[in-house]
Design a protein around this motif. Structure first.
Motif, mmCIF file in Angstrom:
data_model
loop_
_atom_site.group_PDB
_atom_site.id
_atom_site.type_symbol
_atom_site.label_atom_id
_atom_site.label_comp_id
_atom_site.label_asym_id
_atom_site.label_seq_id
_atom_site.Cartn_x
_atom_site.Cartn_y
_atom_site.Cartn_z
ATOM 1 N N ALA A 247 0.837 -1.192 0.000
ATOM 2 C CA ALA A 247 0.000 0.000 0.000
ATOM 3 C C ALA A 247 0.871 1.240 0.000
ATOM 4 O O ALA A 247 1.759 1.391 0.852
ATOM 5 C CB ALA A 247 -0.902 -0.002 1.227
ATOM 6 N N ASP B 110 -3.729 -1.845 -8.423
ATOM 7 C CA ASP B 110 -5.011 -1.151 -8.343
ATOM 8 C C ASP B 110 -4.674 0.315 -8.115
ATOM 9 O O ASP B 110 -4.393 0.723 -6.977
ATOM 10 C CB ASP B 110 -5.850 -1.726 -7.196
ATOM 11 C CG ASP B 110 -7.241 -1.120 -7.129
ATOM 12 O OD1 ASP B 110 -7.414 0.032 -7.608
ATOM 13 O OD2 ASP B 110 -8.149 -1.763 -6.594
ATOM 14 N N LYS C 3 -6.605 2.447 -5.578
ATOM 15 C CA LYS C 3 -6.303 2.193 -4.169
ATOM 16 C C LYS C 3 -4.818 2.360 -3.858
ATOM 17 O O LYS C 3 -4.395 2.131 -2.723
ATOM 18 C CB LYS C 3 -6.736 0.775 -3.784
ATOM 19 C CG LYS C 3 -8.238 0.540 -3.879
ATOM 20 C CD LYS C 3 -8.590 -0.876 -3.466
ATOM 21 C CE LYS C 3 -10.090 -1.099 -3.546
ATOM 22 N NZ LYS C 3 -10.468 -2.485 -3.156
#
Length: 122
Positions: free
Chosen positions: A23, A75, A78
């Motif tokens: 992330a 993604d 995100k």
């Protein structure tokens, strides 16, 4: 400032699967190439898989040793990049690092995560 945080590492038996996630957070303007590197004890860090940015068609590239077993995906909405690892072998054991070329207001820079350990053993 941009941070990359990996997750999903752990222990798995040979033949098993793991899915790593990375992330990205911070003052992100845009994302370009993203990749997963790995480093086994006593060895140099090596590229496992990479995925290009959207403008480059998100094309993927894999080390020969992981082709047909690993799949990298992203993604962008995100700010995530993933590595699906199947048919894991003991030689896949390593610390896996997320790497990303990300633009902030100051321009593009290359960022690294802190790494996540993958152990493959019976």
């Amino acid at each position: 400032q941009v941070q990359l945080v990996e997750s999903g590492g752990g222990w798995v038996q040979p033949g098993g699967s793991l899915r790593l996630s990375c992330a990205a957070s911070g003052s992100i303007v845009s994302r370009d190439d993203m990749a997963w590197y790995r480093q086994a004890p006593g060895k140099e860090r090596e590229l496992a898989a990479s995925i290009a940015g959207i403008v480059s068609g998100s094309r993927t590239n894999y080390a020969d040793s992981v082709k047909c077993r690993f799949t990298i995906s992203r993604d962008n909405a995100k700010n995530m990049v993933y590595l699906q690892m199947n048919s894991l072998k003991p030689e896949d054991a390593a610390v896996y690092y997320c790497n990303a070329k990300i633009a902030t207001a100051g321009g593009f820079s290359l960022y690294w995560g802190q790494g996540t350990q993958v152990t493959v053993s019976s």
